[in-house]
Scaffold this active site. Sequence first.
Site, PDB file in Angstrom:
ATOM      1  CG  ASP A 197      10.067  54.132  -2.914  1.00  0.00           C
ATOM      2  OD1 ASP A 197      11.389  53.946  -3.289  1.00  0.00           O
ATOM      3  OD2 ASP A 197       9.511  53.237  -2.252  1.00  0.00           O
TER       4      ASP A 197
ATOM      5  CG  ASP B 273      15.179  50.011  -0.115  1.00  0.00           C
ATOM      6  OD1 ASP B 273      15.639  48.697   0.543  1.00  0.00           O
ATOM      7  OD2 ASP B 273      14.391  50.205  -0.877  1.00  0.00           O
TER       8      ASP B 273
ATOM      9  CD  GLU C  48      19.093  44.076   1.067  1.00  0.00           C
ATOM     10  OE1 GLU C  48      18.119  44.568   2.125  1.00  0.00           O
ATOM     11  OE2 GLU C  48      18.958  44.489  -0.071  1.00  0.00           O
TER      12      GLU C  48
ATOM     13  NE  ARG D 276      15.934  45.704   1.410  1.00  0.00           N
ATOM     14  CZ  ARG D 276      15.442  45.697   0.073  1.00  0.00           C
ATOM     15  NH1 ARG D 276      14.205  45.829  -0.502  1.00  0.00           N
ATOM     16  NH2 ARG D 276      16.339  45.481  -1.048  1.00  0.00           N
TER      17      ARG D 276
ATOM     18  CG  ASP E 298      10.229  44.626  -0.538  1.00  0.00           C
ATOM     19  OD1 ASP E 298      10.231  45.852  -0.111  1.00  0.00           O
ATOM     20  OD2 ASP E 298      11.125  44.428  -1.531  1.00  0.00           O
TER      21      ASP E 298
ATOM     22  CG  HIS F  68       6.223  52.119   1.976  1.00  0.00           C
ATOM     23  ND1 HIS F  68       6.271  53.014   0.950  1.00  0.00           N
ATOM     24  CD2 HIS F  68       7.295  51.108   1.733  1.00  0.00           C
ATOM     25  CE1 HIS F  68       7.222  52.649  -0.023  1.00  0.00           C
ATOM     26  NE2 HIS F  68       7.921  51.636   0.389  1.00  0.00           N
TER      27      HIS F  68
END
Length: 1011
Positions: free
Chosen positions: A479, A594, A597, A676, A692, A750
């Site tokens: 990450d 990631d 959005e 994502r 998440d 994860h």
Amino acid sequence: MTRIRYLLQAFRARRNRHLSRTDSVSFEAFCNEAPIQKHPTTKESSLNGDFNVSPLKKQRSGEAYVRFSSQKYEPNCTRPSLPAVLLVIALLAVFLVLPLIYLLHCFGVIYVQERYEHPTLPEQSHFVQKPVERSIVLPKILPPPPKPDYGKCKIINEEDRLDCFPENGANQQGCEARGCCWIPAKKKPKAGVPLAVPYCFYPTNYATYNYVNITETAYGLEAYLRRNFSTAYPGDVDIIKLSARFETETRLHIKITDPLKNRFEPPYPEVPVVDKAATNLFYLFDIDPMKSGFRVIRKSDNVVIFDTQDLPNLIFSNQFLQLTGKLPSKYIYGIGEHRGRFLLSTQWSRFTLFNHDSIPSFDKNLYGSHPFYLIVENSTKSHGFYLHNSNAMDVILQPTPAVTFRPIGGVLDFYFFLGPSPSDVVSQYTELIGRPYMPPYWGLGFHLCRFGYRTLSRTRLVMQRNIDAGIPLDTQWNDLDYMKNSNDFTVDPVNFKGLAEFVKELHGRGMHYIPLVDAGVSGSETPGTYPPYDEGVKMDIFVKNSTGQIFIGKVWNNGSTVWPDFTHPTTVDYWTLMLKSLHDVVPFDGAWIDMNEPSNFLSGSFTGCPKSTLESPPYLPNIDGGVINFKTMCMSAKHYAGLHYDVHNLYGFTEAIVTSFAMSEIRGKRPMVISRSTFAGHGHYAGHWSGDVVSDWLDMRYSIPQLLSFSLFGIPLMGADICGFNGNTTRTLCNRWTQLGAFYPFSRNHNTDDGIDQDPVAMGPEVTISARKALSVRYQLLPYLYTLFWEAHVKGDTVSRPLFFEFINDVQTYDVDTQFLWGPGLMVVPVLEENATAVTAYLPKGLWYDYYTKSPIISKGESVNLSAPLDTIPLLIRGGYILPQQAPEQTTTKTRLNKIEILAAADEQLNAYGQLYWDDGDSLNLYEEKQYSLLNFWMEKGVLRTENVFWCNNETPPNLGAVTIIGLNEPVSEVLVNNVAQAFRYDTIHKYLLIENLNVGLQKPVVVTWK
């Protein structure tokens, strides 16, 4: 990958034109006349190498319509002669009177009433354009609607009410001002129910858009409609254009636009432009000129699959569009991304599509937007619907059953897919938006990650303890803690010193490495010290604010964050350059994108957002946070493709497109990209993980319907964080989640930085044993799983699929979402309750076999109780199918070296069928370049055969090493392989035959017989 390369060529080709234009309409087009030069040779599809723009979208600035030619001349006499006067009168009649009559005909003053129900084009020869009787006026301000007729209001059933006041604050006065009925429901809504029977609803006689002109065209039908009264939303479009394109036998394309004004249309996914109608259609497109709306009818049984006829709520205004259709059944699936059951509820359900960074929960907009649904009709035939619109929207399902779409921008551009099977629907949908891409073989192995390793030594320690425990593992991830100051394209020189050597060591083991790459880059580093920002400024590729300056927000970076504009052609070069600069230091193998959005820790910029209707639209979908810019960019931010208001939902998708291209360019191999944020067409470039999720039993249970929904969306490479991301997992939860996660197509453990270690070994011996057992089965079945991905890539099939895809005649399967299938042949039945050692599963009618014991189960279509010891996830093989396998090793690299094994499960007639697709597992375009081998397996009574469908000497599977045939009730006394006697073992208890120690090449047909 061919389409990706074409797409990236298109990025560059588009530098000199705007990415989205709607059709502009000349006066001639409005009256159904057009010069020949407007319609050059039609193009069946825009998906070709040169990416020419379709004729309907070309810039028409150079067109000129010459109606009259003026020229100077000298008269021969000083007074008019009688022939000259007669000539002038004749010319006036030809050029003024006749066109005037035709215009009156166009606008409905002269008419002959006709009902338009389109048959196939050969049957349309009798059509004559006959518009309805309505003169047309273009008022600048539409009059308000009349007061409702409560006599007609009261006859509308509550379940059929169409909401006339979807915003908060509905009251009788405001409702009636909209010309709508105000009648409180008989039963008050229960607490916690977000939607219920509307109090304010449209009356049956509400005048919406009405047809003024309908014309047959080469591609289908074209019509113009006029609005009668104003709505409650500003900017009503008075005249709208409806075009119906009969694109294929099973695909109908309907588009409603403003013919006089360009509006935003999503440039991606690129969809074919078809200008010639297909024949032998599965559908009828039905228009009655005396009624509003239309109907789409399935030809074979006359079922109306979508009915907008006489519905009063069609709205087309500047920032609010609304379309409702009555549906033929309540069995509806899709409309994502959301948390909920796989079978959607039609009891006043609302789904909000606006990509958003949020912990997955009910009734919230989540990371992706997919305005697609699939319906199983009461006849068991299926169809699909896709709205090609990237604006924020609400989608409402009500008990009628009916669906309402409420986007707040763009146009109404939608497609119907006639199936008739569910698999056909998904195949037709992905044919439009792009088939799923072929992932690398190693991408189907097990992945290990967490946020919070903090150092390379800790990363290595956790990875190695799982390898030492015998757990199959292919890819180690990091990450953002591997970065320096959480900045993209950097490596912490202290805590992750030696990362490059570590990755090279992984490669030496046949393993791989994937780092996180966030969407935004730091905007506050010292000038000249951070190339991702400096180069982005030079190349002018960052998203701008409303004043044309770089838009600044805040994510993980220390000071501020700026975002590349992935719709900008130059960003392709920028992003490739940045990824390559990191790859030159650390030779990573894939990209984990990631926060795209895009997520923002601010709502807008540091100073908020400028006040405008973009930030405060007249209608706000049910967006988390209550404002449209909550935790994202301002809607007024500027991208190359348009305003953020329009392209927000495309941000992560376009990043995935560019990242996929960049990784294939850098490595020269297949990209492995996991994102994502998603949009329609995402599966053509990348996979997805569900974000998440919380470490609890509820989130594990709801990962299954989410997995199945993404199968419908054409994104088969999908999974949830095994054991959960947020919070602390437990030993019992992680044990069962590890078993389930072993059968996610994308399988990764994860979790967050403030949680406990949750890798299998950290959770203790019980979880370690479960992980080793379940993942060993996964690795054993990888040839079968990889073949399923090939079928998805080539045919548009699903990988993980719901039961009803295979058992459409069994209504009991329609609501099953706690178990699922891998392809047609393997059922996965996870344990979803704590401390349970048995699970109830629904088995459709047929013969099933326990994967572990090979014991048969004969089902009549019933629920059965399956044993599920703590270390075991129940798996069932479906009779009639053959699964290719290999003995599992700890990596896919080593597993691929083992011999092929055949597991054949006989049906009631002792027949079975299967396939094996094989290539090198990592190179680009192997199927397209015919660098692969494809085998069929057939079993009939007493004989099993292999057949080479295609054989490439460069890409051959290992030899056949073993054959297991289950479901043989009679003892076996002799086995021959290619007429050579072989040793064998027959299990008299579980009734299966095992032939081991073979070494038979598959380049020629293999015949196994027994008696």
